[in-house]
Write a protein that holds these residues in place. Structure first.
Motif, PDB file in Angstrom:
ATOM      1  N   HIS A 108       1.527  -1.900  12.421  1.00 10.21           N
ATOM      2  CA  HIS A 108       1.017  -2.229  11.101  1.00 10.21           C
ATOM      3  C   HIS A 108       2.080  -1.605  10.055  1.00 10.21           C
ATOM      4  CE1 HIS A 108      -2.665  -1.365  12.170  1.00 10.21           C
ATOM      5  NE2 HIS A 108      -3.510  -1.440  11.565  1.00 10.21           N
ATOM      6  N   ILE A 134       1.324   4.005   3.043  1.00 10.62           N
ATOM      7  CA  ILE A 134      -0.425   3.201   3.360  1.00 10.62           C
ATOM      8  C   ILE A 134       0.680   2.228   4.617  1.00 10.62           C
ATOM      9  CG2 ILE A 134      -1.515   1.531   2.537  1.00 10.62           C
ATOM     10  CD1 ILE A 134      -1.785   2.820   0.088  1.00 10.62           C
ATOM     11  N   CYS A 171      -5.840  -2.293  15.148  1.00 11.34           N
ATOM     12  CA  CYS A 171      -7.308  -2.750  14.067  1.00 11.34           C
ATOM     13  C   CYS A 171      -8.336  -3.101  14.681  1.00 11.34           C
ATOM     14  CB  CYS A 171      -5.926  -4.302  13.886  1.00 11.34           C
ATOM     15  SG  CYS A 171      -6.244  -4.743  12.596  1.00 11.34           S
ATOM     16  N   GLU A 212      -0.378  -1.409   6.805  1.00 14.58           N
ATOM     17  CA  GLU A 212      -0.927  -2.543   6.792  1.00 14.58           C
ATOM     18  C   GLU A 212      -0.876  -3.087   8.114  1.00 14.58           C
ATOM     19  OE1 GLU A 212      -0.883  -5.745   3.951  1.00 14.58           O
ATOM     20  OE2 GLU A 212      -2.630  -4.497   3.167  1.00 14.58           O
ATOM     21  N   CYS A 213      -2.125  -4.013   8.557  1.00 14.77           N
ATOM     22  CA  CYS A 213      -1.826  -4.887   9.609  1.00 14.77           C
ATOM     23  C   CYS A 213      -0.989  -5.591   9.365  1.00 14.77           C
ATOM     24  CB  CYS A 213      -3.258  -5.486  10.069  1.00 14.77           C
ATOM     25  SG  CYS A 213      -3.026  -6.155  11.569  1.00 14.77           S
ATOM     26  N   SER A 215      -6.793  -3.709   8.334  1.00 19.63           N
ATOM     27  CA  SER A 215      -6.997  -2.229   8.600  1.00 19.63           C
ATOM     28  C   SER A 215      -5.592  -2.100   7.135  1.00 19.63           C
ATOM     29  CB  SER A 215      -6.434  -2.729  10.161  1.00 19.63           C
ATOM     30  OG  SER A 215      -6.183  -1.435  10.514  1.00 19.63           O
ATOM     31  N   ARG A 216      -5.566  -0.732   7.074  1.00 20.25           N
ATOM     32  CA  ARG A 216      -4.725  -0.336   6.603  1.00 20.25           C
ATOM     33  C   ARG A 216      -4.328   1.542   7.324  1.00 20.25           C
ATOM     34  NH1 ARG A 216      -4.977  -2.751   0.493  1.00 20.25           N
ATOM     35  NH2 ARG A 216      -3.917  -4.674   1.024  1.00 20.25           N
ATOM     36  N   TYR A 217      -3.889   1.846   7.273  1.00 26.64           N
ATOM     37  CA  TYR A 217      -3.508   3.376   7.444  1.00 26.64           C
ATOM     38  C   TYR A 217      -2.514   4.352   6.595  1.00 26.64           C
ATOM     39  CZ  TYR A 217      -5.721   2.604  11.994  1.00 26.64           C
ATOM     40  OH  TYR A 217      -6.650   2.841  13.594  1.00 26.64           O
ATOM     41  N   GLU A 273       4.791  -0.978   6.765  1.00 23.38           N
ATOM     42  CA  GLU A 273       4.415  -0.031   5.520  1.00 23.38           C
ATOM     43  C   GLU A 273       4.443  -1.235   4.207  1.00 23.38           C
ATOM     44  OE1 GLU A 273       7.101   3.022   2.959  1.00 23.38           O
ATOM     45  OE2 GLU A 273       7.554   3.052   5.393  1.00 23.38           O
ATOM     46  N   ILE A 274       3.271  -0.763   3.664  1.00 23.33           N
ATOM     47  CA  ILE A 274       3.350  -1.388   2.215  1.00 23.33           C
ATOM     48  C   ILE A 274       3.414  -0.555   0.784  1.00 23.33           C
ATOM     49  CG2 ILE A 274       1.809  -3.902   2.792  1.00 23.33           C
ATOM     50  CD1 ILE A 274      -0.732  -2.355   1.844  1.00 23.33           C
TER      51      ILE A 274
END
Length: 71
Positions: free
Chosen positions: A61, A12, A52, A14-15, A31-33, A63-64
């Motif tokens: 963005h 995932i 975003c 994340e911005c 915003s997440r992709y 990586e989380i």
């Protein structure tokens, strides 16, 4: 095959500017992709420039989280 041995993993993104600004009052969210990466080619955390919709611009963005696929 064990869960930790998969080469391609789902991650995932994340911005970072939405998180850093602690979500401004006019912003509706973060915003997440969701994407995939090859663990052997990219062992470090992935960072990509994506759009975003809450910041209304292209931002980094990061990586989380890594999601593992069930067999």
């Amino acid at each position: 095959m064990a869960k930790g041995k998969d080469v391609r993993v789902t991650i995932i993104l994340e911005c970072t500017s939405c998180v850093r600004n602690d979500i401004k009052k006019e912003s509706a969210g973060i915003s997440r992709y969701i994407t995939q990466k090859n663990r052997h080619n990219t062992p470090s955390r992935l960072e990509l420039r994506k759009f975003c919709p809450y910041c209304y611009k292209h931002t980094i963005h990061g990586e989380i989280k890594i999601l593992f696929k069930e067999p």
